[in-house]
Design a protein around this motif. Structure first.
Motif, short mmCIF file in Angstrom:
data_model
loop_
_atom_site.label_atom_id
_atom_site.label_comp_id
_atom_site.label_asym_id
_atom_site.label_seq_id
_atom_site.Cartn_x
_atom_site.Cartn_y
_atom_site.Cartn_z
N THR A 3 0.66 -1.20 -0.12
CA THR A 3 0.32 0.25 0.40
C THR A 3 0.55 1.10 -0.16
N GLU A 4 0.58 2.48 -0.12
CA GLU A 4 0.94 3.62 -0.46
C GLU A 4 -0.05 4.63 -0.02
N VAL A 5 0.64 5.46 0.67
CA VAL A 5 0.16 6.94 1.60
C VAL A 5 0.71 8.11 1.01
N SER A 6 0.43 8.57 0.00
CA SER A 6 1.26 10.06 -0.88
C SER A 6 0.37 11.25 -0.55
N GLY A 7 0.97 12.26 -0.27
CA GLY A 7 0.22 13.65 -0.81
C GLY A 7 1.47 14.45 -0.82
N GLY A 8 1.68 15.84 -0.72
CA GLY A 8 2.45 16.95 -1.10
C GLY A 8 3.29 17.43 -0.02
N ASP A 9 3.96 18.46 -0.06
CA ASP A 9 4.85 19.16 0.80
C ASP A 9 4.28 18.11 3.01
N PRO A 10 4.33 18.17 3.11
CA PRO A 10 5.23 17.01 4.49
C PRO A 10 4.67 17.41 5.44
N GLY A 11 5.60 18.68 6.19
CA GLY A 11 5.98 19.14 7.11
C GLY A 11 5.37 20.62 7.29
N TYR A 12 4.01 20.78 6.43
CA TYR A 12 3.30 22.03 7.00
C TYR A 12 2.23 22.34 5.57
N ASP A 13 2.26 22.53 4.33
CA ASP A 13 0.43 22.34 3.53
C ASP A 13 -0.21 21.02 4.30
N GLU A 14 0.68 20.16 3.97
CA GLU A 14 -0.24 19.02 4.30
C GLU A 14 -0.48 18.42 5.65
N THR A 15 0.37 18.65 6.72
CA THR A 15 0.11 19.13 8.57
C THR A 15 -0.89 19.95 8.89
N ALA A 16 -1.27 20.85 8.11
CA ALA A 16 -2.15 21.96 8.14
C ALA A 16 -3.49 21.56 7.80
N LYS A 17 -3.47 21.10 6.50
CA LYS A 17 -4.54 20.06 6.75
C LYS A 17 -4.89 18.78 6.77
#
Length: 399
Positions: free
Chosen positions: A337-351
């Motif tokens: 399986t895989e989990v993926s997304g954009g900027d991990p530290g800030y944009d995705e963390t805020a989301k």
């Protein structure tokens, strides 16, 4: 409990309060809520400077005129009275104010006393263990949910394993390995927290031992997160370097709380690196950073180079990404399986952080209280929210 009356309404003025809203991640979280909070969501921003809060509110109202009347809550982390009033005013308090070991306990205690749901972004194992020892019992009494590590540490990993386990047979021993790849920059606040964690190894071990004395013993089941050794992973085609972060601890606690993880569960956590020279360089760099973190002078120097509140530009964040690949096996089956997304530290963390707060405030969730992991507290509801918000959870292969 949790600030609600028996009819599903609430007697508290705020559904969600973001504490530390004028910090780097706090502001990103506020901007996310301004865009995505559902109609009728009563949210507020909080921090120690009214002037900065007013500036943030004014900035938010440029694109979102309804934010012109956004409530402001002035409170400093060391002002017990103000923190107590903040906790009592909200159903959910989301704190970005770290390092949490220095600035976090007052708010955790206030939320536990008030029956208020609390979440944060900590990656500090010592803080999480101490909060369990000192405030879990009170939170269970009042119905408060205390949910730590609700950003990139550790939601993609915790929910990624949760997602993977659901693809494997029930009632059998399970093994899952996670392999993390990222391209991202870090803020001053993140660096300060990391240096603080690395410099407190002995204290962290003491807090972990104290936690084990207070935790109920798991009967008839086992869940472990051992530190694996460096190796080449044929499953991912990369060198795997063990990551001694908070994520495996969070995952193991989810496994202990949820019988779906089977009678004997094991998780290992790695960084995935393409080439051996880069892998060896990474080991050397981490060793150097750990050594420097033991020196107060070095920690002070790092804090002057990158100050808390500083962070990567929007353009830099737009080029950032993360991917966590999981290999799970049990009962004669294997799943990738895989989990993926954009900027991990800030944009995705805020989301992730904002969606976690919205989940605690509005979703029908399991009737748990005390200190909980994201998977235990929010599970399927948060998984669905994150998928809707654009973070990808997928099954790559089954065999």
């Amino acid at each position: 409990m949790n600030g609600q009356d028996g009819t599903g309404g609430t007697e508290r003025p705020h559904d969600i309060v973001i504490f530390g809203a004028t910090g780097f991640v706090g502001e990103l979280t506020a901007r996310y809520l301004a865009r995505h909070a559902p109609e009728g969501c009563r949210w507020a921003i909080a921090g120690r400077s009214r002037q900065k809060l007013e500036q943030l509110r004014s900035s938010l109202s440029v694109q979102h005129p309804e934010c012109a009347e956004l409530p402001l809550v002035v409170a400093a982390s060391d002002d017990a009275r103000a923190i107590g009033e903040l906790a009592a005013s909200a159903r959910v308090v989301a704190s970005t104010v770290g390092p949490y070991l220095w600035h976090g306990e007052g708010l955790v205690a206030a939320c536990a006393d008030a029956g208020t749901d609390y979440l944060d972004l900590t990656g500090e194992p010592e803080f999480v263990d101490l909060m369990f020892v000192r405030h879990d019992a009170r939170a269970r009494e009042t119905g408060a949910r205390l949910v730590h590590a609700c950003g990139f540490d550790s939601v993609p990993h915790d929910l990624g394993v949760y997602f993977t386990v659901r693809e494997l047979p029930e009632g059998v021993p399970l093994k899952v390995d996670g392999f993390v790849r990222t391209r991202a920059a870090f803020s001053g606040g993140t660096l300060a927290s990391a240096l603080n964690v690395l410099g407190r190894g002995r204290k962290s071990l003491q807090a972990a031992r104290e936690r084990r004395l207070h935790e109920p013993r798991l009967v008839g089941r086992r869940a472990r997160s051992p530190l694996g050794g460096p190796r080449f992973s044929r499953e991912t085609g990369a060198w795997a370097l063990p990551l001694p972060l908070i994520d495996p601890q969070i995952i193991a606690r989810s496994a202990r709380a949820l019988p779906r993880y089977g009678p004997d569960f094991r998780y290992r956590h790695y960084a995935a690196v393409n080439s051996l020279p880069v892998a060896l360089g990474g080991v050397a760099a981490v060793g150097t950073l750990v050594g420097l973190a033991q020196l107060p002078l070095a920690r002070r120097w790092f804090s002057t180079v990158v100050k808390p509140g500083d962070g990567p530009t929007e353009e830099r964040r737009a080029r950032s990404w993360f991917s966590v690949r999981f290999v799970g096996e049990g009962g004669g089956r294997k799943v990738y399986t895989e989990v993926s997304g954009g900027d991990p530290g800030y944009d995705e963390t805020a989301k992730i952080f904002a969606e976690s707060a919205l989940s605690l405030a509005f979703d029908p969730l399991p009737n748990h209280s005390g200190q909980l992991t994201p998977a235990v507290a929010m599970g399927d509801a948060l998984l669905e929210r994150l998928q809707t918000a654009g973070i990808r959870f997928r099954v790559a292969a089954r065999c």
